[in-house]
Design a protein around this motif. Sequence first.
Motif, short mmCIF file in Angstrom:
data_model
loop_
_atom_site.label_atom_id
_atom_site.label_comp_id
_atom_site.label_asym_id
_atom_site.label_seq_id
_atom_site.Cartn_x
_atom_site.Cartn_y
_atom_site.Cartn_z
N GLN A 76 0.84 -1.20 0.00
CA GLN A 76 0.00 0.00 0.00
C GLN A 76 0.88 1.25 0.00
O GLN A 76 2.03 1.22 0.42
CB GLN A 76 -0.89 0.03 1.25
CG GLN A 76 -1.72 -1.21 1.48
CD GLN A 76 -2.77 -1.41 0.40
OE1 GLN A 76 -3.35 -0.46 -0.10
NE2 GLN A 76 -2.99 -2.66 0.01
N SER A 77 0.29 2.34 -0.44
CA SER A 77 0.99 3.62 -0.35
C SER A 77 0.09 4.59 0.42
O SER A 77 -1.12 4.63 0.24
CB SER A 77 1.30 4.17 -1.74
OG SER A 77 0.09 4.43 -2.42
N GLY A 78 0.68 5.35 1.31
CA GLY A 78 -0.09 6.32 2.09
C GLY A 78 -0.80 5.66 3.27
O GLY A 78 -0.51 4.54 3.67
N TRP A 79 -1.76 6.39 3.79
CA TRP A 79 -2.49 5.92 4.96
C TRP A 79 -3.54 4.87 4.57
O TRP A 79 -4.22 5.02 3.57
CB TRP A 79 -3.22 7.09 5.65
CG TRP A 79 -2.27 8.08 6.26
CD1 TRP A 79 -1.90 9.28 5.74
CD2 TRP A 79 -1.59 7.96 7.51
NE1 TRP A 79 -1.02 9.91 6.56
CE2 TRP A 79 -0.81 9.13 7.68
CE3 TRP A 79 -1.53 6.97 8.49
CZ2 TRP A 79 -0.01 9.34 8.78
CZ3 TRP A 79 -0.73 7.19 9.60
CH2 TRP A 79 0.01 8.35 9.74
N VAL A 80 -3.66 3.82 5.40
CA VAL A 80 -4.60 2.73 5.15
C VAL A 80 -5.44 2.53 6.40
O VAL A 80 -4.92 2.56 7.52
CB VAL A 80 -3.84 1.42 4.82
CG1 VAL A 80 -4.82 0.29 4.58
CG2 VAL A 80 -2.95 1.62 3.63
N ASP A 81 -6.71 2.32 6.21
CA ASP A 81 -7.61 2.07 7.34
C ASP A 81 -7.31 0.70 7.94
O ASP A 81 -7.17 -0.30 7.22
CB ASP A 81 -9.06 2.13 6.85
CG ASP A 81 -10.07 2.22 7.97
OD1 ASP A 81 -9.81 1.65 9.05
OD2 ASP A 81 -11.12 2.85 7.78
N PHE A 82 -7.22 0.62 9.27
CA PHE A 82 -6.94 -0.62 9.99
C PHE A 82 -7.94 -1.72 9.64
O PHE A 82 -7.59 -2.89 9.54
CB PHE A 82 -6.95 -0.34 11.50
CG PHE A 82 -6.74 -1.54 12.38
CD1 PHE A 82 -5.52 -2.17 12.44
CD2 PHE A 82 -7.78 -2.04 13.15
CE1 PHE A 82 -5.32 -3.28 13.26
CE2 PHE A 82 -7.60 -3.14 13.97
CZ PHE A 82 -6.36 -3.75 14.02
N ARG A 83 -9.19 -1.34 9.39
CA ARG A 83 -10.23 -2.34 9.09
C ARG A 83 -10.00 -3.05 7.76
O ARG A 83 -10.52 -4.13 7.53
CB ARG A 83 -11.61 -1.67 9.09
CG ARG A 83 -12.02 -1.19 10.48
CD ARG A 83 -13.28 -0.40 10.42
NE ARG A 83 -12.98 0.87 9.74
CZ ARG A 83 -13.80 1.90 9.71
NH1 ARG A 83 -14.97 1.83 10.28
NH2 ARG A 83 -13.48 3.01 9.11
N LYS A 84 -9.19 -2.45 6.88
CA LYS A 84 -8.93 -3.08 5.58
C LYS A 84 -8.03 -4.30 5.71
O LYS A 84 -7.86 -5.05 4.76
CB LYS A 84 -8.33 -2.07 4.62
CG LYS A 84 -9.32 -1.00 4.25
CD LYS A 84 -8.92 -0.27 3.02
CE LYS A 84 -10.03 0.73 2.75
NZ LYS A 84 -9.96 1.32 1.48
#
Length: 193
Positions: A137-145
């Motif tokens: 991933q790049s950047g911020w990712v939601d924990f739920r993903k």
Amino acid sequence: MAGEYFVMAATLLSIKSQMLLPKHEDLQDSAEDVADPRQELVDQLIVHQCFQLATDQLRDLAQKRQAYYNRPAAEPPISTDQVLPKHLSLAGLERYYGQVLLRRQQQKELQRTREVKTESFTIDQEINRIEDFLAKQSGWVDFRKLFDSQKIVIEQLVTSFLALLELIKRRKIEAIQQFDLGPIKLRRADHGI
């Protein structure tokens, strides 16, 4: 007021004059049929006295009522735009409410489960899984993903959270949460390198 005074004075003069006039014996038989002229005045005085008593009672009730506190009238309802902070929306609140309900359902499932199981997930496995996921991933990712929303296993969720804390402690990832109960966003610590 003056009219009432004149009516009362005329009534009293009429009664006084009837009392002072001599009575004829011929007329006394017919006088028994005629009502006492004072009776009308007595009836009026009794009615007046009743009104005076009612007035006094109402005044007492009003004074007792003033001892109580009245709640002020409620203001008309305001729109959600005026109540919610700018970073929140009604749709977002509904979504988080749904998450709370899901958590409640999961808590009920945990309460029903009374059997101790061996660990299916380890912190080391979850650390590797999170690092692999964030590497793609790049950047911020939601924990739920990190999870398949249809197949969430409580043990994995707890173990992943512990792994997340361990990765933050080791400074391998960064995490932010912008407000209470808001989504947790993750990214690799070396994202700018």
